[in-house]
Design a protein around this motif. Structure first.
Motif: not given
Length: 388
Positions: A308-315
């Motif tokens: 499954a996909v997940a949230n984007v983690k900010p860089a």
């Protein structure tokens, strides 16, 4: 559209975090014990605003959309357990214990889960509610996804594939949906690395609903119902609705799913179908599809794990920004049922301020026809979300 004090307050509260967003991700939400056991709190709180136009006749609304709280207990490589409840919808979410086969048998033959959990037909639905790129499920997912059931499932994950099988019975934790379900899902991931994923999957389930007697000792026949909101969560209006399909003997659901992630770009789509067998009446089939595209302007990738996909983690200290677009359709006209047909176009933007704060804006243009009546509402939606 009318702004609301609560939504504005949540948005304004995020502004001071910009300067120290990177330091704000380390929340003390869990505690580890000397034997490796870890106890953690988890939550997902979302406040929404829905503004309807286009002669829809639907009232604008703003309210808490989700108020989910729970706890997890796990020991890496041995087990994990979860209790999760949505106080806004007054509904149980996941309640289960999952055991690792390697700890039981000395070799990895998969994970076994017992309790109340999601059934596997519908990729968008098995994705965590906090991780959706859109605020609401696409039309076919709303109509065809079975929901959570009580039972047992088995998942075997390898670098290039994932296999899942489950058997569920009795009623759900709300005391509804008596019956049994058997389900399988297979996912092939010929490419699976951070920011580089190709996911192709198939899922199938068979539900045999059961009649029951209510609290007044009135018999209720086994039934099914397929319907969908216009991809807005703060209205109970369904522009397409099969109505009660009774007596229902069997519901067969199937899905084909695909995800492609390449750096900041992503595509995702599903084709879903449900066929309801009715005693003494012709079978009814409802079907639909959706396709979506995502572009993370700040360069990050959508996350992916466990099929499954997940949230984007900010860089970056200022977070991550994602643009999304989706087309979905649903057909509930079949046999002697005139449930209607609908297609929606949606565009949106997501701002992942930190790993715990997310802001979303969606615009949906819906077009539905049912029994000769056409509806074309336009919906503007905002969400402020905090999760951990």
């Amino acid at each position: 559209m009318r702004p609301t004090p609560t939504l504005l307050a949540l948005c304004l509260a995020a502004t001071p975090l910009l300067a120290s967003a990177a330091d704000f991700d380390n929340w003390p939400t869990k505690v580890a014990f000397s034997d490796g056991t870890e106890l953690a709190a988890t939550a997902n709180i979302a406040y929404d605003l829905n503004d309807f136009s286009g002669g829809s006749g639907i009232d604008d609304a703003d309210a808490v959309r989700r108020k989910e709280f729970g706890a997890t207990l796990k020991k890496k490589g041995v087990y994990d357990a979860m209790v999760y409840y949505d106080f806004q919808a007054d509904t149980w979410l996941d309640v289960y214990v999952r055991l690792e086969s390697k700890a039981l048998f000395g070799r990895d033959i998969g994970k076994f889960r017992f309790g109340y959990m999601k059934t596997p037909v519908g990729l968008d639905a098995v994705t965590s509610s906090r991780a959706g790129s859109f605020m609401e499920f696409a039309l076919p997912v709303q109509a065809i996804y079975e929901g959570r059931r009580t039972g047992v499932d088995w998942v075997l994950e390898r670098p290039r594939y994932l296999l899942q099988a489950g058997a569920y019975g009795g009623k759900d934790l709300q005391g509804d949906n008596p019956g049994t379900t058997q389900a399988v899902r297979a996912v092939w991931t010929p490419v699976k690395a951070d920011g580089d994923v190709l996911h192709l999957g198939l899922a199938l389930s068979q539900e045999n609903p059961r009649g029951y007697r209510d609290g007044r000792d009135v018999h209720r026949a086994a039934s099914a119902r397929l319907r969908a909101r216009p991809e807005a969560g703060l209205t109970d209006l369904r522009l397409v609705d099969s109505g009660a399909l009774a007596p229902a003997d069997k519901i067969v659901r199937s899905g084909v799913e695909a995800v492609w992630i390449k750096g900041p770009f992503s595509l995702q789509g599903e084709a879903l179908q449900a066929t309801v067998s009715r005693e003494g009446r012709p079978d009814f089939t409802g079907a639909g599809q959706y396709a979506m595209a995502s572009w993370v302007l700040t360069g990050e990738s959508r996350g992916y794990s466990g099929g499954a996909v997940a949230n984007v983690k900010p860089a970056h200290d200022y977070g991550a920004v994602e643009l999304v677009a989706r087309y979905s359709r649903l057909d509930l006209d079949d046999a002697d049922v005139l449930g209607g047909r609908q297609h929606d176009w949606s565009i949106g933007a997501n701002w992942y301020l930190t790993s715990h704060f997310k802001f979303q804006a969606n615009y949906v243009k819906a077009d539905a026809s049912r029994r000769g009546v056409r509806s074309q509402p336009e919906i503007f939606e905002l969400r402020a979300q905090m999760h951990f």
